[in-house]
Design an enzyme around this catalytic site. Structure first.
Site, short mmCIF file in Angstrom:
data_model
loop_
_atom_site.label_atom_id
_atom_site.label_comp_id
_atom_site.label_asym_id
_atom_site.label_seq_id
_atom_site.Cartn_x
_atom_site.Cartn_y
_atom_site.Cartn_z
N ARG A 61 -4.25 16.85 -11.99
CA ARG A 61 -3.49 15.69 -11.51
C ARG A 61 -2.97 15.88 -10.09
O ARG A 61 -2.73 14.91 -9.36
CB ARG A 61 -2.32 15.43 -12.48
CG ARG A 61 -1.54 14.21 -12.11
CD ARG A 61 -0.63 13.63 -13.20
NE ARG A 61 -0.34 14.40 -14.37
CZ ARG A 61 0.68 15.26 -14.50
NH1 ARG A 61 1.48 15.48 -13.49
NH2 ARG A 61 0.87 15.90 -15.64
N TYR A 114 -0.12 -8.91 1.72
CA TYR A 114 -1.11 -8.93 0.65
C TYR A 114 -0.48 -9.42 -0.66
O TYR A 114 0.63 -9.02 -1.00
CB TYR A 114 -1.66 -7.50 0.51
CG TYR A 114 -2.62 -7.29 -0.61
CD1 TYR A 114 -3.83 -7.98 -0.65
CD2 TYR A 114 -2.35 -6.39 -1.63
CE1 TYR A 114 -4.72 -7.78 -1.69
CE2 TYR A 114 -3.23 -6.18 -2.66
CZ TYR A 114 -4.41 -6.89 -2.70
OH TYR A 114 -5.29 -6.68 -3.72
N ASP A 186 0.51 -1.76 6.14
CA ASP A 186 -0.78 -1.83 5.44
C ASP A 186 -1.90 -1.95 6.48
O ASP A 186 -2.03 -2.98 7.15
CB ASP A 186 -0.77 -3.03 4.48
CG ASP A 186 -1.99 -3.09 3.58
OD1 ASP A 186 -3.07 -2.62 4.00
OD2 ASP A 186 -1.87 -3.63 2.47
N LYS A 211 -11.97 -0.68 0.13
CA LYS A 211 -12.58 -1.60 1.10
C LYS A 211 -13.48 -0.82 2.05
O LYS A 211 -14.37 -0.11 1.60
CB LYS A 211 -11.47 -2.35 1.84
CG LYS A 211 -10.39 -2.92 0.91
CD LYS A 211 -10.75 -4.28 0.35
CE LYS A 211 -9.81 -4.75 -0.74
NZ LYS A 211 -8.50 -5.18 -0.30
#
Ligand SMILES: *Cc1c(COP(=O)(O)O)cnc(C)c1O
Length: 391
Positions: A61, A114, A186, A211
């Site tokens: 993790r 967003y 962002d 993206k």
């Protein structure tokens, strides 16, 4: 960690893998695993105590060699002290916000953020008794007047999702720095190839790795780049929440990054070519593309960005919703779907949501992602469908 001086093209080729390869594949393998075992209890305890530090192999993790290589490569690209990977772009945003928001605190959020940033603020942060205030993204240094004693951070992005205004990043970060407030930005649209937010005074730069960074619509990841000051706090939040990145995703993103420079150059050129083409069509009212003067904040894009990606909007003259539906459905080269930054062209009608102001542009807004197809094929496809918008 950052090595600003190395050319980006070299970082993209040489980064994210061992500096010296002898008798190994050029790429790291897909690294899968949960438990990591140690020869001695002392070695285990040393790893446990250093588990938040990049490079420490302790448990799946907390990362592994491939994750740390990817984080190091992205830190170089962003000019950041360090990067913490997350499972998606939304996770990067929410974990960055959770690092600073406290019950009773006040958070300033640009009104064109967003959509899922807004959903997190409304559905989660407000429930945690955080007061979320949306502000006009083009407010610039006047954001100062909105800051309270309880303000915990300023969240913004450029260009705005769906509407593509470019805020004055330097004015916002200038005010935030003077007031000792962290800024979260962002940077998904530009990628670190076209904008390096930390060089502009931003403290935390978040992005969707789903993206352009990975670039092939085949994985989901997020990145949080921070200055040294905020690195430990952000990483602690990500680790405490237990967000993690999958080995397959990390492999795909490392592979995608090798061609990022070529893909961004193509997106920049093809996006501008298509936006210029749209500007000449009689159905177009206005092109919403930061490289065009018709875009609010174009001057800030010129100052702070070195290119434009292939995602932009077109405001068509007022017409019936059914005409927009018919136009979108008639396109063959443009898939209808969310996300963008992959190899394929996409189309989506947009209805901007606003809290601080209103989106009062008359007409119909449609977002286009220009992929790697032949631009003439895209124009032919669009030219055949555009008459469906005629009155
Ligand atoms: C897509 C997107 C995100 C979210 O990224 P996911 O990887 O899909 O979670 C965040 N910010 C912006 C600007 C985006 O376009």
């Amino acid at each position: 960690m950052s090595q600003k001086s190395r050319p980006v093209a070299d970082q993209l080729v040489q980064g994210g893998r061992p500096a010296h390869i002898d008798g190994r594949h050029v790429n790291l393998p897909i690294e899968l695993g949960s438990t990591i075992v140690f020869d001695t209890l002392a070695a285990f305890e040393a790893a446990r105590d250093a588990r938040y530090e990049p490079g420490t192999m302790y448990y799946g993790r907390y990362g592994n060699e491939a994750v740390f290589q990817l984080e190091g490569m992205l830190a170089d690209l962003e000019g950041a002290h360090g990067i913490t990977m997350t499972s998606s772009g939304v996770a990067a945003i929410t974990l960055a916000l959770m690092t600073f928001a406290r019950p009773g605190s006040h958070l300033l959020v640009a009104d064109h953020v967003y959509g899922n940033t807004r959903i997190f603020c409304v559905n989660f942060l407000r429930r945690m008794n955080v007061e979320v205030e949306y502000y006009d993204p083009m407010i610039g240094a006047d954001v100062d007047a909105l800051i309270r004693d309880t303000t915990c951070a300023i969240m913004f992005e450029a260009p705005g999702s769906g509407t593509f205004e470019v805020p004055d990043i330097l004015a916002i970060t200038g005010v935030a720095r003077a007031r000792g407030l962290p800024t979260i930005f962002d940077n998904t649209w530009a990628t670190p190839l076209f904008c390096r937010p930390l060089d502009l005074g931003v403290d935390i730069s978040v992005a969707s790795g789903s993206k352009y960074l990975s670039g092939h619509s085949d994985c989901m990841l997020g990145t949080i780049a921070t200055t040294e000051e905020h690195f430990a706090a952000v990483r602690e939040t990500v680790m405490a929440v237990g967000d993690k990145t999958g080995g397959q995703e990390v492999f795909l993103m490392l592979r995608g990054l090798r061609t990022l420079k070529l893909r961004m150059a193509s997106a920049n050129a093809a996006g501008r070519e298509m936006a210029a083409w749209f500007a000449k069509q009689p159905q177009t009212k206005r092109v919403l593309h930061p490289a065009f003067e018709s875009c609010p904040g174009h001057e800030f894009w010129k100052r702070d960005f070195s290119g434009a990606s292939g995602l932009f909007g077109v405001a068509f003259h007022p017409c019936h919703d059914d005409q927009i539906r018919a136009f979108v459905d008639a396109l063959h080269h443009f898939g209808i779907g969310v996300s963008w930054g992959g190899f394929e062209s996409l189309v989506l009608p947009v209805k901007p949501v606003r809290s601080a102001g209103t989106w009062d542009e008359e007409g119909q807004l449609v977002r286009f992602n220009i992929g790697l197809e032949d631009t003439q094929s895209l124009k032919d496809d669009l030219a055949a469908a555009l008459p469906l918008l005629n009155a």
